[in-house]
Design a protein around this motif. Structure first.
Motif, PDB file in Angstrom:
ATOM      1  N   PRO A 121      -6.308  -6.438 -32.189  1.00 29.38           N
ATOM      2  CA  PRO A 121      -6.670  -7.634 -31.431  1.00 29.38           C
ATOM      3  C   PRO A 121      -5.701  -7.877 -30.263  1.00 29.38           C
ATOM      4  N   ARG A 122      -4.408  -7.508 -30.477  1.00 27.35           N
ATOM      5  CA  ARG A 122      -3.428  -7.708 -29.416  1.00 27.35           C
ATOM      6  C   ARG A 122      -2.974  -6.352 -28.914  1.00 27.35           C
ATOM      7  N   ARG A 123      -2.908  -6.169 -27.605  1.00 28.21           N
ATOM      8  CA  ARG A 123      -2.512  -4.858 -27.103  1.00 28.21           C
ATOM      9  C   ARG A 123      -1.787  -4.997 -25.765  1.00 28.21           C
ATOM     10  N   VAL A 124      -1.004  -3.982 -25.458  1.00 29.49           N
ATOM     11  CA  VAL A 124      -0.310  -3.995 -24.172  1.00 29.49           C
ATOM     12  C   VAL A 124      -1.044  -3.051 -23.214  1.00 29.49           C
ATOM     13  N   ASP A 125      -0.639  -3.070 -21.980  1.00 32.17           N
ATOM     14  CA  ASP A 125      -1.267  -2.239 -20.964  1.00 32.17           C
ATOM     15  C   ASP A 125      -0.898  -0.766 -21.202  1.00 32.17           C
ATOM     16  N   GLY A 126      -1.904   0.045 -21.510  1.00 26.32           N
ATOM     17  CA  GLY A 126      -1.662   1.452 -21.822  1.00 26.32           C
ATOM     18  C   GLY A 126      -1.058   2.213 -20.657  1.00 26.32           C
ATOM     19  N   LYS A 127      -1.491   1.867 -19.445  1.00 24.80           N
ATOM     20  CA  LYS A 127      -0.986   2.563 -18.257  1.00 24.80           C
ATOM     21  C   LYS A 127       0.517   2.366 -18.106  1.00 24.80           C
ATOM     22  N   ALA A 128       0.947   1.116 -18.280  1.00 23.83           N
ATOM     23  CA  ALA A 128       2.371   0.792 -18.143  1.00 23.83           C
ATOM     24  C   ALA A 128       3.171   1.515 -19.225  1.00 23.83           C
ATOM     25  N   LEU A 129       2.570   1.598 -20.403  1.00 23.94           N
ATOM     26  CA  LEU A 129       3.235   2.249 -21.519  1.00 23.94           C
ATOM     27  C   LEU A 129       3.458   3.737 -21.218  1.00 23.94           C
TER      28      LEU A 129
END
Lengths: 304, 247
Positions: free
Chosen positions: A106-114
């Motif tokens: 449900p909660r996620r961070v920006d994959g590109k930035a990662l």
């Protein structure tokens, strides 16, 4: 400071083998907690019981206030896991893996930035099978961080990596902690535990044999420092034996090893040599390490 | 069911990235149809009750696609994902096992449907094949046959210790079934003894049911096929659930 993980009297056997035999420890929020020991010591079984992937035979485990067996789904939303043995489909692309795994949370961070952060940005379109060992590990770290977890599990993160990749990984783990997350890692590299962890549990044959900060563990065994140097030609080392703190002197060919304790050891040895007018070279000191701690506690060498 | 659609999409993409699987699922049956169509044509023949060879071939070849996906692609894919540790990695996430299984089934079903549609389209456009049944009825029969074979496929994956053994078992069973079930060679052409054996092969019942429904038979005329396939689905499915392993 509050408790992230609380393990009490954990037991897990595989047939007649007691993989984990009565392990208790707590991990505090915001620390890097390491579990070290040789292969087969029970580290992976312990970490997988804490993650909820294995069911303990006995004992209690609480992670972020949850029971990993009963509240597994809820817990796995809040933690990130990097497994010792895992893989992705060989033809799955890096960006697809991140996109897929982020859809589970449900909660996620920006994959590109990662990917940017992990140095995988230029591998976005590469298939899993085309990645190097280090890149695969970094991808697994990215997958473990995709849900912005409160607690990250890293099982043998740097096994099989070359020294340079290993160092880069250490910086990465420190970065995770700096962002306020708790890290629980296992490793069989003592140096890694020493350099990276706030606290270390040394495991052997299913039991924790010691648990403290690396500095305290090393101090606790009262191990000797060594001063090592080379002298060309003949010389008399009697005077060295009188330097305060020195316990013994070993001569192996042109190399001399002075064993001893105390802050002034190196200074004492150097000034004694200068007083005698002995020309030495390649002087260095060797501090005791966690390897020595393991040896002192178990009577055996850590083998890789 | 968080993750279901994305996983379905990814599984489908990965399937299409396997050239062998893609060829045998999607292009093999239409290719066979063109080849045998070129040899035999589709003239009505008393041998097939006034229908042409291609009229018979299209519903029969549906069985060919079902057995390819169900007993070859699915067991290999499932056992390989387990062996590589892909399933283990999924277990370390909040992805629900049911979401995983359903999207896995859906992705294989999708591939089967694409293969069948291309087969029917080829038959329709090139050979103007006859269709005398009810579309919904044929669709229901197709779903029954497909799910029964998927259950057998998951069972093979569950029983096989490795992906290699799943491949061996799956391919041997699939190739035996293809040739004595009527899926490739019409049952009418086979000798009586082989026809008798074929009654013990699940794929025969898929082919017979598909051919029957294609030409407008009622479900009552095919209670035996339905019973066998429902049996495969329930027993195979139950055993597949029991033998399924994440690692």
């Amino acid at each position: 400071m509050s408790i992230a993980i609380e393990v009490n009297d954990l037991h897990k056997s595989y047939g007649p083998v007691r993989a984990v035999d009565g392990v208790s420890f707590t991990v505090e929020e915001g620390e890097i907690f390491g579990m070290v020991g040789p292969n087969g010591a029970g580290k992976t079984t312990t970490i997988e019981c804490v993650e909820g992937l294995r069911r303990p035979d006995r004992g209690t485990v609480k992670v972020l206030g949850l029971d990993p067996q009963r509240d597994g789904y809820e817990l796995r939303r809040r933690i990130g896991i990097q497994l010792q043995e895992a893989a992705l489909h060989p033809r799955l692309k890096v960006w697809e893996a991140l996109d897929l795994f982020s859809s589970f949370y449900p909660r996620r961070v920006d994959g590109k930035a990662l990917l940017e952060q992990l140095g995988l940005a230029d591998k976005r379109n590469a298939a899993f099978e085309k990645l190097s060992g280090g890149q695969k590990q970094r991808l697994f770290v990215a997958l473990a961080l995709i849900n912005d977890p409160e607690l990250v599990f890293l099982d043998e993160l740097t096994t099989g990596l070359d020294p340079q990749a290993r160092r880069a990984m250490w910086d990465l783990v420190r970065g995770i902690r700096e962002r306020g997350k708790t890290v629980f890692l296992t490793t069989h590299y003592m140096e890694e535990a020493e350099r990276l962890c706030d606290r270390v549990a040394i495991m052997d044959r299913g039991k924790i044999v010691a648990l403290d900060t690396p500095e305290n563990l090393i101090r606790s065994i009262g191990a000797e420092q060594r001063v090592v140097f080379t002298v060309d030609g003949q010389w008399d080392d009697t005077l060295l034996r009188g330097v305060p703190g020195v316990t013994r002197v070993e001569r192996i060919g042109e190399r001399t090893v002075v064993y001893g304790r105390g802050e002034g050891l190196v200074g004492g040895v150097v000034s004694a040599l200068e007083r005698m007018g002995i020309r030495f070279r390649d002087l260095r000191t060797e501090q005791p390490t966690l390897e020595d701690v393991f040896l002192a506690l178990t009577g055996r060498e850590m083998r890789e | 069911m968080r993750g279901f659609w994305k996983l379905l999409l990814v599984q489908a993409k990965l399937y299409l990235r396997e050239p062998i699987a893609t060829f045998f699922t999607i292009f093999y049956a239409p290719m066979m149809l063109l080849l045998f169509g070129a040899i035999y044509g589709n003239e009505p023949s008393p041998f097939f009750g006034g229908r042409g060879t291609m009229d018979i071939a299209v519903p029969s070849y549906i069985g060919l696609i079902i057995v390819t996906v169900g007993l070859i692609s699915l067991p290999i894919g499932t056992a390989a994902a387990r062996e590589r540790g892909v399933l283990r990695r999924f277990r370390a996430t909040p992805l629900h096992p049911l979401a995983y299984i359903l999207s896995d089934i859906a992705s294989y079903l999708l591939m089967t449907v694409i293969g069948v549609l291309l087969l029917i389209l080829t038959g329709r456009v090139v050979f103007h094949i006859r269709f005398e049944g009810n579309i919904l009825s044929v669709l229901a029969g197709f779903l029954l046959g497909t799910t029964a074979f998927f259950a057998l496929g998951y069972l093979i994956a569950g029983l096989a210790p490795t992906a290699r053994s799943a491949q061996t078992v799956g391919m041997i069973l699939a190739f035996i079934m293809m040739f004595i079930s009527g899926a490739t060679i019409p049952l009418e052409v086979l000798p009586a003894k082989v026809r008798a054996i074929s009654q013990y092969i699940p794929l025969t019942h898929v082919v017979t049911l598909m051919r029957g429904l294609w030409f407008g038979d009622s479900w009552g005329q095919h209670w035996k096929e339905v019973a066998v396939l429902v049996g495969c689905l329930l027993v195979g499915g139950a055993l597949a659930v029991k033998t399924f392993r994440w690692e």
